[in-house]
Structure formats: C-alpha cells, structure tokens
Design an enzyme around this catalytic site. Structure first.
Site: not given
Ligand code: PEP
Ligand code: MG
Length: 882
Positions: A21, A91, A100, A102, A335, A453, A761, A828, A848
């Site tokens: 501000k 303020r 809102g 503070m 802002r 709010h 992975s 993953c 990836y």
């Molecule tokens: C993991 O362990 O990160 C995974 C992807 O396999 P799961 O969650 O199926 O154990």
C-alpha cells in the site's frame, strides 16, 4: 537508519520496505494522482518494534513527528488544531497484501475540543460527531483490544431511542450521546479517560498496527497463503478525506476490470455519505459504480481516467479505493486486483493482445495453483434445470458446491474433519470465520456486496461464494435459515452456483469443466516455453482421455491394481491371491489375462502412440481380499476350501507393517507368474495396436526395487515372457523395462540399478515415506502438529523435501546417468503436480513429471515459469558481469 518515508519520497519498487500500500501511495503521488498526503513507517521499523520489546523508540518518534510537521505544511492544517484539525487514517500495509487481516484506525487526532472545531468549520456537527464516535470505537478496539460489541450495543440502543434504522440517520445530538457513552466504556475498561493528546493517539495507533501483524487471524492468513511470518507490516499514516460529510461525499472500491470474469469494464461499488468500512462491512447495500456516471458525471470521468492511467502504468488490472469529499475525488489506494482464475487467464491474454504485456510476462502473472479453480466441475445443466431454486444472490466467487448447512465456523471445521461437505451460511462473515470458510465447500451470506469480506476471501481461496442473498434470513442462534417460506436447518443440503448466484435446494450432480479459448491460448504459450514434459497418472481409458484433453503428453503412471477392483474380475483376483497351489494361481491368472489385455489395448488406443508407462502390480495383497461372508464364500467355493479355511488364509495375509511388507516386486519374487501375466497382456495389446498401425513403445515399470539383483531376477523373468510372445507371433517390437525409484537404497545404488532398468520414475510418495520413516497413511495425525509448531514449513507429502528426499534424487540422477547416459527420468508421485516441486524436478534435469489429470495444466504452467525464471536469472547474471 531511516524508518519513515513521506509519500513524495518513495516509489513502487520500494515495496519490501514500504509495504504494498505504502509503495503504491508513493508511486501515485509521483504520478500526480490526487492522493491525500501522508507518510509510511517502514516494515523495518516493525521488525525493530518487536526487537525493542514492542515499544516505539525515541528516534522513531522524532521521525514520525517530523513527518507530521511536513504533512501539516503541505496541507496548511495542524494536527491537534482546535479549529480545523488535520486528521489521519492509520493503516497497515504488508509487503504481500493481506486484505482485512490487520487493523485500521480512521479520524485519528480528534478530541473533545477539536470535534467542536470541526463541527463549526464544516458547519456539519453531525459529521464531526460521527467521525469522533467512529474514531473512539476503532481506536479502542485496535489499540486497546476493547470488545467492539460493547460499542455496537450502544449504537443500536441510540438508534432505537431515536427511532431510526441506519447509522446515517442519527442526528448530531444522538451522536453526541453515543460519543459520551463510548468514552464511558473506554474509561470503565481502561481505568482512565479517553486520550485527548493527538500525538499519543498516533503513536499508540502505530504500535497497535505493528502488534496486529501477530494477531491470530493474520497468522492464520499467512499460514493459509504461505506468507513468511518475518516480513512485518508497514504503517501508512495518511491525511483524512471525508466521504461521510453529506450527499456530495462518498466512498467506494472498484476494479478496472471485472475480477470474476476479466471483462474490460469498471467493476465496483460505492456508497454516498459513508466512510470506507461501511462499504466493506456490507451493512448498507452499495450502488454499482456505473451509477456514479449519472450521479456525478465529472467525478466518474475522472475516476475512469485515473483507472486507465494506473492500469497502463502498472500494466495490470487495478483495485482502487476512492473517496469523494464535497465533490472532489481522492484515490486512497491502488493495487493489482485479486481475481478468479477465469478472470486471471482472460486478463493476461487481453493484456498481451492490448500490447501491455509480453507472452512471457503474461505467463508469470498467474499462480499455477490458481488454475485449480478452473479445473473444478460445475453443476450439470440438466440437473440445474430440474433443481428447485431457493433464491438468488450475488455471484461472488465461481464454482459449484453442495453440502449440509453449517451456521458457524467451528461447526464447519468439525464437520469437515468428519469428511462431511458443508456450506457455511451466515448473515455476513468476518476475519474470525477464516478457518471455517476454509473448511466449507462454499459460502452463502445474506448481506454484503462483491467486495464484502466473504466475497473477497472466497475468491482468494478459490471457493464458491454467493453473497448478499437478501431473501436469506439466518438465525444463527436457532440454527435455522428461512428462505421465502422454506425453513432449513443443519440436516438440510443446499447447492450453490457461484457463477450465477443461484442457491438450489438439495444436492446437484456436477460435470467436468469446459475450458475457454483463451485458456487454450494461454496454455499454448506455456507449452511453447517449457522444457519439462508433463504426463498424467491415469488408470482407465476415460482418465487417459481426460488427461490428454488437459494437455498431458502421455501417461507416466498407469497403476494396474486399480483395474483389479473392477467387478468383472475382482473374484478372479481374489482366487489368484488366495490360491494354495501354483496351478490354482495360474488358473485364476488365466481368467484375468484377457481382461487385462483389453484394458491395456483400450488405454493404448486412446493414448494413440504417446508414451504410456504401465506399472506392474504394487500393493500388498491383503488389500484385495474379500471382507463379507458372501464374498468369502464365492472365492472359497471356486478354490474348493471351506469358509473357515478361507478365513484362515485371509488372516495369514495380515502383515504388521504392510507398507514395508510383501508388496511391489517382492510379489514377483514369490509369485513370478503374476508379472509374467501382466507383461504378456501388455505386449499382446501393443502388438495388436502395431497391427493397426499405431507405433507405440511399451514401457513396463517394476515398482519398489531396492537392489539390482532383485530387480534383474524380476526383469529377466518378464523379458523371457515377452520373448516367448514375440516368438509365438513371429514379430518383435521395441519395448522397455524400467523401474520406480522409491526406496532410499535404490537412490544410493542407482548406478547398479540402471544396469538393469532402462528408465527411472521416481515414486516420491514412497520415497518420502521411507526417507522420513513417516507412514503415508498415518502421518497426518502428527504432521499437522509439526506444521502448526513450525517444525516443518510444508507437508513433505505435498511439497517435495528438496533437502533430504531431493538429495537422494539428485544422487540417483547422477548415478543413473553414469551407467546409462540419456536414461529417461521422470516423477510420478503426487509432487509431480505441485508447482514448487515441479520447478525442483526441472532443476534436476528430469525429462518429465506425471500427475493427476486435473493438475496437468498446473504442472505445464509451473514448468513454463521455471524456464522463464531461469532465463531471467541468466540475463541478470550477464548484466551483472558487465
Ligand atoms: C509413489 O510411491 O510415489 C507412487 C507414485 O506410487 P504409489 O503412490 O502407487 O505407491
Ligand atoms: Mg509407490
């Protein structure tokens, strides 16, 4: 050390020192916009205030006094003057906006004498006493912690006596009486008279704003929004202009574009004869900003133009606060406006098209997690047409939600903990309700406008909200809500459509979101930029389709066990698990095999040649066993055993520590035929698609490897099986056998593992579990304490632990590449859809990330932003080298 900056000394780049501000007030002053003059006490002063045991030190007091004098000179008015006093608003102003959260004190500087002077000078005693009573209440609440309710009661009482409904209809005489009674409250609570010296009022208020940095709701807000606790707040001391001096005065808030949709048109509201908190409190219903054009055309034109200037200057949609004092426009704040995800995308794309931003800049304007809002389901159109409509309010924050009615924040929290969906229904919300709002699926209020709010906070949370639904009469004590002739209670379900403002009775079916043209365009820009690929975790053709629609480039994890639960095969799976002999098991597997082959075929077909990593069976077998007598009997009959024997066999599968037990590739060490069957199904499905002209390369993933020998035994048995099929079909195709890296030992010996595995992975869920030794399934119970106590900043199951788990990953990347240069690397675990983790995985150089379909756009954007940040960093380094 300088701790105070007047508005003509700062600029927008000084945000960390002056707060958002303060920096913007200085910037607007520089731009020549009509801003009431004043000064900012810095965030560094706030830090020192805490070091000084929460007191203001002498030099700071001097600096503040010097700036008061400077303001007096600029305005030709004196602070504490008995005739025409200079008054201040005080303020907070944090570096990252915390709306809102503070405290604010307005009309500071008034006392028993100057209020009379003000009354005379303005010829408006009503206004003078109204300002004084507001000041006493705010000062008492903010600086002294006196309960607001005590003052509200007096005000209500005086209104009743005077026979009026609205504060603004109270006469000067009544307000004088209010002031007298307010001061009595102060004296009773504090044991002394209400302070009459303006300097003391000012210093107390500055200290109180510093102290409010650590009030409960501010701490909670920072926790919910991941704002560091050590930033501190600045304090803005600004000369007062008055919106409550009569019918040519007023106050309002407005956005330069619509914060819900992004539409390019002024959007906001104002109230005549009112002060700022009247608009936000939602007690009187404000008028739409467009009405100002007829009411005060010249002021409207000025406001519109100021909005344009500021938008061009900041190159973003602005959220402005303004006051009209006797027909003259003042800007009190600007802002970058908070907005829904839909508006954010639309505005970012429009700003590029208007030439105000580059594509790269537009990509940086959106917090990846915000996209989540867009990716949530909405109500099914058919369901909406049929559902009974209860009422309509303001469409304050989009999204759709159904849930049981909840009347208090505490109740919402308790029921959320029991996994009940609730809608918080209130007359209006206040910052105390924050946690309850966070626990609710949606929020419905009977009062308040688009900037109330409830509306502001819900939008920030990405939660659906309907505000100002006047027909809704909430009785919080009785726990009932009356809408028209319907009376509903805690056991009733309602549904909110935050995009239309319609409240429905009962539960409504939802449907998946449709993403607009601008969304696709924006995501396309992200794809042009990013290096890291984004795949999805998807187990069914439907999920794969959805993932591809959301921009996934393939499937990084197909968990085959999820298929095992389908009705047409679960009994065969159970027979397989509970088989006593190899023969029985093979018989059961033979039943499953064609079904699995069809599963894989369908998934490959949808993926249409994109990479699909199929993981072989992973969880402990007991997860599949039958529980009901009926189900146990079915399997027992098939296996030719008694029910008692069957129950015993089920008991035998019980493990003390199943997560560290007989699961993952350990299953294939004891029962190689399971993975062999799955490998055959995968390869057969792939061959069928090759015959149809789809050239896919199967990726077979073995879970939970910790040792190279263990992995090679399992991999060899799979490859033997594949060779048999090739021989049988007289055809070979390229395929790869890789592994998940999810056991710490595998990261330490990744060079050996890579001798066998053709790709890695990272299963960061298990890797986190086993690195910390925290059970994935039970850690929630104690992790929340770690987070509350600040032992951990983030939940490591959500945000990857870069320091520990990350170190293991780094090691595995290095060793894996040593053995097999160019080895394909991915993630993953859940972390693949969390922006800061995605940036870290990019930094590691992985190929990836793979995440749940609805997080795919989030990861795409997070990956793009990481590339852009790297580019920026590189540029800065080059510049620094010069
Ligand atoms: C993991 O362990 O990160 C995974 C992807 O396999 P799961 O969650 O199926 O154990
Ligand atoms: Mg795992």
């Amino acid at each position: 050390m300088k701790y105070v900056y007047s508005f003509d000394e700062g600029k927008k780049e000084m945000r960390s020192l002056l707060g958002g501000k303060g920096a913007n007030l200085a910037e607007m002053t520089r731009l020549g916009i009509n801003v009431p003059f004043g000064f900012t006490v810095t965030t560094e002063a706030c830090t020192r205030y805490y070091q000084e045991n929460k007191t203001l030190w002498e030099d700071l007091v001097k600096e503040i006094e010097k700036n008061v004098r400077k303001t007096e000179e600029k305005l030709g008015k004196k602070f504490g003057d008995n005739e025409n006093p200079l008054l201040f608003s005080v303020r907070s102003g944090a570096v990252i906006s915390m709306p809102g959260m503070m405290d604010t004190v307005l009309n500071l500087g008034l006392n028993d004498i100057s209020v009379e002077g003000l009354a005379k000078h303005t010829e408006n005693p009503r206004f003078a006493y109204d300002s004084y009573r507001r000041f006493i209440q705010m000062f008492s609440d903010v600086s002294k912690g006196i309960n607001k309710e005590l003052f509200e009661e007096v005000l209500e009482d005086e209104k009743e006596k005077a026979g009026v409904e609205l504060d603004k209809d109270l006469s000067a005489e009544s307000l004088k009486e209010v002031v007298r009674r307010y001061k009595e409250i102060y004296k009773k609570e504090m044991g002394e008279e209400f302070p009459q010296q303006p300097e003391r009022q000012l210093l107390d208020a500055v200290a109180a704003v510093f102290a409010s940095w650590n009030n409960e709701r501010a701490i909670l807000y920072r926790k919910l929004n991941s704002i560091p606790h050590d930033l501190g707040t600045a304090v803005n001391v600004q000369s007062m202009v008055f919106g409550n001096g009569g019918d040519t005065s007023g106050t309002g808030v407005a956005f330069t574009r619509n914060p819900a949709t992004g539409e390019k048109a002024l959007f906001g509201e104002y109230l005549m004869n009112a002060q700022g908190e009247d608009v936000v409190a939602g007690i009187r219903t404000p008028s739409h900003i467009s009405e100002l054009e007829t009411q005060m055309p010249e002021v409207y034109r000025q406001f519109f133009e100021t909005g344009q200037i500021l938008e061009k200057h900041y190159r973003d949609m602005q959220d402005l606060e303004f006051t009209i004092e006797n027909g003259k426009l003042f800007i009190l704040q600007t802002r970058n406006g908070k907005r829904t995800a839909e508006a954010a995308i639309n505005i970012a794309v429009d700003l590029v098209e208007e030439g105000l931003r580059t594509k790269d800049e537009a990509l940086m304007m959106i917090e990846p997690n915000q996209l989540d809002q867009l990716l949530h389901p909405t109500f099914d159109k058919k369901a909406m047409d049929k559902a009974p409509v209860l009422t309509k309010g303001l469409a304050a924050s989009p999204g759709a939600a159904s849930g049981y009615i909840s009347f208090s924040a505490t109740d919402a929290m308790l029921r959320n903990a029991k996994k009940e969906s609730v809608i918080l229904v209130r007359t209006e919300t206040s910052p105390e309700d924050l946690q309850g709002m966070d626990s609710a699926k949606g929020i419905l209020t009977s009062r308040g406008g688009m900037t109330s709010h409830a509306a502001v906070v819900a939008r920030g949370m990405g939660k659906c909200c309907i505000a100002g639904a006047h027909e809704v009469k909430v009785n919080e004590k009785e726990k009932t809500v009356t809408i028209g002739d319907k009376v509903l209670g805690e056991g009733d379900i309602i549904s909110l459509d935050g995009s239309t403002g319609i409240v429905y009775e009962g539960k409504l079916e939802t449907k998946d979101p449709e993403l607009s043209g601008k969304f696709a365009k924006f995501m396309g820009w992200a794809d042009e930029v990013r290096r890291l690929q984004v795949r999805a975790n998807a187990d069914t053709p439907h999920d794969v389709k959805q993932a591809l629609d959301l921009g996934a480039e393939g499937v990084g994890l197909c968990r085959t066990e999820h298929m095992f639960f389908a009705e047409d095969r679960i009994n065969a799976v159970r027979e397989m698990i509970l088989s006593k002999t190899l023969e029985q098991r093979k018989k059961a597997l033979a039943k499953i095999e064609p079904i699995q082959e069809e599963d894989f075929y369908q998934i490959y077909k949808v993926a249409d040649g994109r990479s699909v990593t199929i993981r072989l069976l992973d969880p402990p077998l007991h997860e599949f066993v039958p529980h009901t007598d009926e189900d146990i009997a079915i399997v027992a009959k098939e296996l030719g055993v008694t029910i008692l024997e069957q129950k015993k066999a089920i008991d035998d599968l019980h493990e003390v520590n199943p997560m560290l037990g007989h699961r993952g590739l350990r299953l294939a060490i004891t029962f190689p035929e399971i993975y062999q069957m799955q490998a055959r199904a995968i390869i057969r499905a792939a061959l069928r698609l090759h015959d149809e002209g789809v050239n896919l390369i199967p990726e077979i993933m073995i879970p939970l490897a910790g040792d190279a020998k263990e992995l090679s035994v399992v991999a060899d048995s799979i490859k033997d099986e594949v060779e048999k099929i090739f021989a049988e079909k007289g055809k070979t195709i390229e395929y790869h056998v890789g592994t998940m890296i999810e056991i710490p030992r595998a990261t330490l010996l990744a060079d050996e593992i890579a001798n066998v595995a053709e790709f890695f992975s990272f299963g960061t869920n298990d890797l986190t579990q086993m690195t910390y030794g925290f059970s994935r399934d039970d850690a929630g119970k104690f992790l929340s304490q770690y987070l509350d106590d600040g032992i951990f900043e983030k939940d490591p199951f959500q945000v990857v632990d870069q320091k520990g788990v990350g170190k293991l990953m780094k090691n595995a990347v290095k060793l894996g590449r040593q053995t097999r240069p160019g080895i394909k690397l991915g993630v993953c675990g859940e972390h693949g859809g969390e922006p800061s983790s995605v940036a870290f995985f990019d930094e590691l150089g992985l190929d990836y990330v793979s995440c749940s379909p609805f997080r795919v756009p989030i990861s795409r954007l997070a990956a793009a932003q990481k590339t852009l940040k790297d580019k920026q960093l590189k540029m800065t380094r080059i510049m620094d080298a010069f």
